[in-house]
Design an enzyme around this catalytic site. Structure first.
Site, short mmCIF file in Angstrom:
data_model
loop_
_atom_site.label_atom_id
_atom_site.label_comp_id
_atom_site.label_asym_id
_atom_site.label_seq_id
_atom_site.Cartn_x
_atom_site.Cartn_y
_atom_site.Cartn_z
CD GLU A 47 12.20 -9.57 -3.59
OE1 GLU A 47 12.59 -9.92 -4.72
OE2 GLU A 47 11.00 -9.32 -3.33
CD GLU A 75 7.40 -13.76 -6.86
OE1 GLU A 75 7.22 -13.89 -8.10
OE2 GLU A 75 8.31 -13.07 -6.38
#
Length: 313
Positions: A134, A129
């Site tokens: 973020e 991932e």
């Protein structure tokens, strides 16, 4: 007369080795993704809806080449029942070695928000991932993170403008899923400062030997022309030092990083944004769940506005 080998290698680095395979704007951006109406895997207070409900609820706006994805900011929620309606999109195409350039005009902000733009392989975490954009609770700056299975670490010294946070072990098992994060140095790479500056560009360059991520603010004088004015090719070797850099020197990408789908989502609360130590330290009121339930108007800024997504392979 033959050029020295080192000059041949140097010239090869500056060949525009990536050709555009997708130029996504507005409706065709939306068409390239599927809404994932799934339970929030981060145990949050968001309710991921399907495409039909997103249209009906006014969570999608297509205005020419611009695509806006927003959360419900008008419904007061009860303590039980589903969370705040929001979005989670997954690209219909998987990408192996590639460059993706996101032109974003606005990102979600507010206490309890957890926006992200990321990539993920099948059979998580075995194919990896890669978090590109973020953060939580409007706290600047941006953080990029690599999450993997066991046996993937990063060197202590890497050529990047950001700085490692949370350690160098990328394993979700060894780190309680925090992975190996990189904090950016520019405050306007995330949150209100990003929006106030008119947004900017994020890029990921994924190869068999390294993953590099870049950020440029809207008015940054160092924005490459091929990023600001996208065309048919890009040459990332000319982009300078990346914001985050993950080499394969201590991590076999053949076994840890597979083909990736792009994910765009907005979560609420959950394992990171809603953690008591994180939520309170962000200067946010009440508890995360109570705040998200009771204050819909607080999420009027909880939206992504995408101007474009250009992908090169």
């Amino acid at each position: 007369m033959f050029a020295p080998l080192f000059l041949v290698a140097l010239n090869a680095l500056h060949v525009a080795a990536y050709s555009r395979t997708a130029a996504l704007y507005g409706q065709n951006f939306l068409n390239a993704f599927t809404f994932q109406s799934i339970a929030d895997p981060t145990n949050g207070r968001g309710n991921y809806v399907d495409l039909g409900q997103a249209w009906n609820d006014g969570l999608i706006t297509v205005n020419g080449g611009s695509l806006t994805l927003r959360a419900d900011s008008w419904t007061k929620l009860g303590a039980s029942g589903p969370g705040r309606n929001t979005f989670r999109l997954m690209s219909n195409t998987q990408y192996n070695n590639h460059v993706a350039v996101f032109d974003i005009g606005h990102m979600p902000t507010g206490c309890g928000t957890w926006p992200a733009v990321w990539e993920v392989g099948q059979d998580w975490p075995n194919n990896g991932e890669i978090d590109i954009v973020e953060g939580v609770n409007s706290q600047e700056p941006n953080q990029s993170t690599l999450h993997t299975s066991n046996g993937c670490t990063m060197p202590a010294s890497r050529k990047m403008s950001g700085y490692a946070t949370g350690g160098l072990d990328c394993s979700v098992y060894d780190t309680d899923n925090t992975g190996c994060g990189t904090k950016y140095t520019k405050a306007n790479s995330f949150g209100p400062d990003f929006n106030n500056a008119g947004g900017g560009w994020y890029a990921i360059v994924k190869t068999s030997t390294a993953i590099s991520m870049y950020f440029w603010g809207r008015n940054d004088g160092s924005v490459p022309n091929e990023v600001r004015n996208p065309g048919q090719t890009v040459n990332p070797a000319s982009w300078g030092t990346p914001s985050a850099y993950y080499p394969s020197t201590q991590c076999n990408f053949n076994t840890h990083i597979g083909s990736q789908n792009i994910i765009i989502n907005l979560a609420f609360c959950g394992d990171w944004a809603g953690a008591a130590s994180v939520y309170g330290a962000s200067g946010c009121p009440s508890t995360c769940t109570d705040y998200v339930n009771s204050n819909p108007s607080a999420f009027s800024e909880a939206y992504f506005e995408f101007n474009a997504l250009n992908i090169y392979e």
